[in-house]
Design an enzyme around this catalytic site. Structure first.
Site, PDB file in Angstrom:
ATOM      1  N   THR A 110      59.613  45.432 -22.974  1.00 25.44           N
ATOM      2  CA  THR A 110      59.958  44.497 -24.046  1.00 25.44           C
ATOM      3  C   THR A 110      58.713  43.788 -24.556  1.00 25.44           C
ATOM      4  O   THR A 110      57.846  43.394 -23.772  1.00 25.44           O
ATOM      5  CB  THR A 110      60.972  43.449 -23.535  1.00 25.44           C
ATOM      6  OG1 THR A 110      62.092  44.123 -22.961  1.00 25.44           O
ATOM      7  CG2 THR A 110      61.444  42.551 -24.657  1.00 25.44           C
ATOM      8  N   LEU A 153      59.289  38.742 -19.294  1.00 28.04           N
ATOM      9  CA  LEU A 153      59.899  39.761 -20.137  1.00 28.04           C
ATOM     10  C   LEU A 153      59.720  41.095 -19.429  1.00 28.04           C
ATOM     11  O   LEU A 153      58.725  41.312 -18.738  1.00 28.04           O
ATOM     12  CB  LEU A 153      59.230  39.823 -21.522  1.00 28.04           C
ATOM     13  CG  LEU A 153      59.505  38.688 -22.503  1.00 28.04           C
ATOM     14  CD1 LEU A 153      58.728  38.931 -23.805  1.00 28.04           C
ATOM     15  CD2 LEU A 153      60.997  38.543 -22.801  1.00 28.04           C
ATOM     16  N   ASP A 154      60.679  42.003 -19.613  1.00 28.88           N
ATOM     17  CA  ASP A 154      60.574  43.335 -19.030  1.00 28.88           C
ATOM     18  C   ASP A 154      59.293  44.025 -19.486  1.00 28.88           C
ATOM     19  O   ASP A 154      58.788  43.762 -20.590  1.00 28.88           O
ATOM     20  CB  ASP A 154      61.757  44.214 -19.463  1.00 28.88           C
ATOM     21  CG  ASP A 154      63.081  43.772 -18.861  1.00 28.88           C
ATOM     22  OD1 ASP A 154      63.074  42.945 -17.935  1.00 28.88           O
ATOM     23  OD2 ASP A 154      64.123  44.265 -19.325  1.00 28.88           O
ATOM     24  N   LEU A 155      58.822  44.917 -18.662  1.00 30.67           N
ATOM     25  CA  LEU A 155      57.663  45.753 -18.989  1.00 30.67           C
ATOM     26  C   LEU A 155      57.758  46.335 -20.397  1.00 30.67           C
ATOM     27  O   LEU A 155      56.788  46.297 -21.172  1.00 30.67           O
ATOM     28  CB  LEU A 155      57.585  46.900 -17.962  1.00 30.67           C
ATOM     29  CG  LEU A 155      56.743  48.127 -18.323  1.00 30.67           C
ATOM     30  CD1 LEU A 155      55.261  47.769 -18.313  1.00 30.67           C
ATOM     31  CD2 LEU A 155      57.031  49.272 -17.365  1.00 30.67           C
ATOM     32  N   ARG A 198      69.900  44.863 -22.279  1.00 34.84           N
ATOM     33  CA  ARG A 198      69.899  46.324 -22.226  1.00 34.84           C
ATOM     34  C   ARG A 198      71.217  46.859 -21.659  1.00 34.84           C
ATOM     35  O   ARG A 198      71.802  47.807 -22.195  1.00 34.84           O
ATOM     36  CB  ARG A 198      68.703  46.794 -21.397  1.00 34.84           C
ATOM     37  CG  ARG A 198      67.378  46.377 -22.019  1.00 34.84           C
ATOM     38  CD  ARG A 198      66.214  46.446 -21.066  1.00 34.84           C
ATOM     39  NE  ARG A 198      65.884  47.836 -20.711  1.00 34.84           N
ATOM     40  CZ  ARG A 198      64.844  48.164 -19.967  1.00 34.84           C
ATOM     41  NH1 ARG A 198      64.022  47.229 -19.507  1.00 34.84           N
ATOM     42  NH2 ARG A 198      64.611  49.446 -19.690  1.00 34.84           N
TER      43      ARG A 198
END
Length: 215
Positions: A65, A61-63, A162
């Site tokens: 998120t 997962l993105d930083l 996003r």
């Protein structure tokens, strides 16, 4: 494009653990895996390794998120789960707060994505060179100011949700890369991986895990 990494002190929450898999809720503001440089060594998988020394990465997962992630605890589980992600057999649902009123109530974004090399880690739509990317959405509630949606990615491209929402003209609130002005002025990215379904690598039974959005 560089940024100052200040990892959150909030710790991951264990949702489920057995001898094959580990399911956790990742807090926002924590890298899934180490970044480049000693200042980016603190990350989710390293924090988990203390209690689960055999932990192995399956997806990220993105930083910015938060939400549900699954890790493998054996090489067999890692292979099995990784194949499910690659073959798009997992089911992922995210909750997001968007800028403005998104209409209609349901729909799908189908826009190919590629890394924006001069502006990494940004991604961008590229109809000639981009990789296919599809996201389904369903409005939960909406006002003129913002819309709460559930997002169901069909593909799993970097920053897909996003970019897709920003391309619709409704960026995710608090997005430091794709939102501007008042839409960016929030304490965190309002994107949360709410639920994840996959086949257990040992039993083959479909299982689902979830964590409510903290916003």
């Amino acid at each position: 494009m560089s940024f100052l990494y200040q990892p959150t002190a909030e710790q991951p929450r264990v949702i489920h653990a057995d001898h094959e898999i580990l399911v956790v809720e990742k807090p926002a503001g924590l890298l899934s895996v180490p970044g480049r440089g000693e200042d980016r060594a603190d990350c989710l998988i390293e924090r988990l390794r203390t209690a689960f020394p055999t932990v192995l990465l399956v997806h990220r997962l993105d930083l910015d998120t938060s939400g549900v992630m699954v890790f493998a605890l054996t090489p067999h589980a890692q292979r099995h789960l990784s194949r499910q992600f690659e073959d798009r057999r997992t089911k992922k649902t995210y909750v997001a707060r968007l800028w403005g009123r998104l209409e209609p109530k349901t729909g799908m974004v189908d826009l190919p994505l590629i890394v924006d090399w001069p502006n990494r880690p940004r991604q961008k739509v590229d109809h000639a060179e981009g990789r296919p990317a599809q996201t389904e959405w369903r409005v939960v509630k909406a006002t003129d100011a913002e819309t709460r949606v559930r997002l169901m990615p069909i593909t799993g491209r970097s920053h897909q949700l996003r970019v897709h929402m920003a391309e619709l003209g409704h960026p995710i609130l608090g997005d430091p890369l794709y939102a501007t002005g008042a839409a960016a002025d929030f304490p965190r990215l309002m994107l949360h991986a709410e639920s994840l379904r996959f086949k257990h690598p040992e039993t083959g039974v479909m299982q689902g895990f979830s964590a409510p959005a903290p916003f």
